[in-house]
Design a protein around this motif. Structure first.
Motif, mmCIF file in Angstrom:
data_model
loop_
_atom_site.group_PDB
_atom_site.id
_atom_site.type_symbol
_atom_site.label_atom_id
_atom_site.label_comp_id
_atom_site.label_asym_id
_atom_site.label_seq_id
_atom_site.Cartn_x
_atom_site.Cartn_y
_atom_site.Cartn_z
ATOM 1 N N SER A 19 0.816 -1.207 0.000
ATOM 2 C CA SER A 19 0.000 0.000 0.000
ATOM 3 C C SER A 19 0.853 1.261 0.000
ATOM 4 O O SER A 19 1.781 1.403 0.804
ATOM 5 C CB SER A 19 -0.920 -0.009 1.227
ATOM 6 N N ALA A 60 -5.980 -1.729 0.012
ATOM 7 C CA ALA A 60 -5.194 -2.903 0.375
ATOM 8 C C ALA A 60 -5.756 -3.564 1.624
ATOM 9 O O ALA A 60 -6.496 -2.955 2.397
ATOM 10 C CB ALA A 60 -3.739 -2.506 0.598
ATOM 11 N N ASN A 73 -2.963 -6.261 -2.117
ATOM 12 C CA ASN A 73 -4.139 -5.997 -2.945
ATOM 13 C C ASN A 73 -4.332 -7.165 -3.901
ATOM 14 O O ASN A 73 -3.423 -7.499 -4.664
ATOM 15 C CB ASN A 73 -3.894 -4.682 -3.705
ATOM 16 N N SER A 99 -0.151 -10.266 -4.209
ATOM 17 C CA SER A 99 -0.589 -8.900 -4.445
ATOM 18 C C SER A 99 -0.496 -8.580 -5.929
ATOM 19 O O SER A 99 -0.494 -9.479 -6.782
ATOM 20 C CB SER A 99 0.244 -7.925 -3.605
#
Length: 395
Positions: A10, A57, A70, A100
């Protein structure tokens, strides 16, 4: 060159990977390239012009910390749209094995792909177990970079293949030019006549950053040098951080909260000694490079990655990891020896030039040029993303 960079963590939560990506993007833009960074970010997060949000996130335990990652259907769609609209010559994915955006981008893209591996984790059973899942994505990577020999070793031992080692970069002159802040210096009234200041920068409530080790060492330091101050910059529970200190000593710890890049540089320029008591999970140690750039004498735990950054103790001193007595002894010796601190400053100032963006950026660009030579631009891979991925989270 049109360059797409994928950030796994993030954007609104400070961390070494995010700072590296930010500084790399800004360096590449300064030297004339077009750059777009895709990163997780909450809706209210202010983003630089070159960054695009892939959505909020989710906190996930990762490598001894809590990373904000995410993933999911919406993220996959945003990755594909970003790839399609970017028409990139190359994409640079950071931490492609984390659950992610990096892994999503590996699955979604085809063409010149560079990946940087930041993690140093010599006993990651999860990474070994996940290899069959990751293999198809990793095979699409054109070139691999590791930020240190220890990150490279983790990659080789867990996933196979190899990588070129290119360290994290720092704008050395930014830190070297910073003006010390009078109230943070050892001679400030707050320090007391003859007082010294020790600096620490990091997340207060993340044990592997080592603040508890420094707090255990502080009573010995203050017993010998009662006018010493500890300046702590970072987010976390300040009351809990000093809970085990004798009440009379707590006033010698000053919490600065989150600081700007400018104030971080000024803090490092102001302290008599910077202490990095991190206990593990570090593949590099960017704060050590920043401290050396600012001219701060460095005392760090003897993690392998830290020893490498500090030229095996030549550019900064090392103490036995998690040993508060050893930390206190080394800190007292250095605070009492201005000549030794001056020697560390001089050695650090020379050593740190190898980490400047003028060098690191050129090395990364050379990798880009290698993978793009004669290649078509990055395109979206029309093969579907593995369905199991979407069982990992919801947005």
């Amino acid at each position: 060159m049109r360059i797409g960079i994928v950030c796994p963590y993030s954007w609104d939560v400070p961390g070494g990977v995010q700072f590296h990506i930010r500084d790399l993007a800004e360096h590449l833009i300064r030297v004339g390239h077009e750059v777009s960074v895709l990163a997780p970010a909450d809706d209210e997060t202010p983003l630089p012009a070159y960054a695009i949000s892939a959505g909020r996130a989710i906190p996930v335990p990762y490598n001894g910390s809590v990373a904000r990652l995410n993933f999911g259907f919406l993220s996959a769609a945003r990755v594909r749209r970003w790839l399609h609209e970017g028409d990139f010559d190359v994409i640079h994915i950071h931490e492609p094995t984390s659950p992610s955006l990096g892994l999503l981008a590996c699955w979604a893209a085809q063409g010149p792909i560079v990946a940087t591996f930041h993690t140093s984790n010599p006993r990651s059973r999860a990474m070994i177990a996940a290899y069959p899942i990751l293999q198809a994505a990793l095979e699409k990577i054109s070139a691999r970079i590791a930020v240190s020999e220890y990150a490279r070793r983790t990659l080789v031992e867990h996933l196979g293949g190899d990588a070129v080692v290119i360290p994290n970069g720092v704008d050395v002159d930014f830190f070297a030019r910073a003006e010390p802040k009078a109230e943070w210096c050892g001679g400030a009234p707050e320090a007391g006549k003859g007082g010294s200041t020790i600096g620490f920068i990091g997340r207060i409530d993340e044990p592997r950053k080592g603040l508890p080790v420094l707090m255990r060492a502080l009573p010995q330091i203050l017993a010998a040098r009662p006018l010493t101050r500890l300046l702590v910059a970072g987010r976390g529970d300040e009351e809990e951080a000093v809970a085990d200190l004798p009440a009379a000593m707590r006033s010698r710890v000053e919490f600065l909260g989150m600081v700007s890049d400018e104030d971080k540089a000024r803090l490092l320029r102001s302290v008599d000694l910077y202490v990095a008591p991190n206990t593990g999970g570090e593949s590099f140690g960017i704060i050590l490079v920043e401290a050396m750039s600012a001219g701060a004498p460095v005392l760090a735990s003897d993690l392998d990655a830290f020893a490498q950054v500090l030229d095996q103790g030549e550019a900064g001193e090392l103490f036995r990891n998690e040993d508060a007595d050893a930390l206190a002894s080394a800190a007292l010796r250095l605070l009492a020896d201005p000549q030794r601190r001056a020697a560390l400053r001089d050695r650090g100032a020379r050593h740190v030039r190898r980490f400047d963006w003028s060098t690191v950026g050129a090395d990364i660009l050379a990798v880009y040029e290698t993978v793009t030579a004669g290649a078509t631009s990055v395109a979206t891979d029309e093969r579907s993303t593995p369905r199991f991925w979407f069982g990992l989270g919801r947005e």
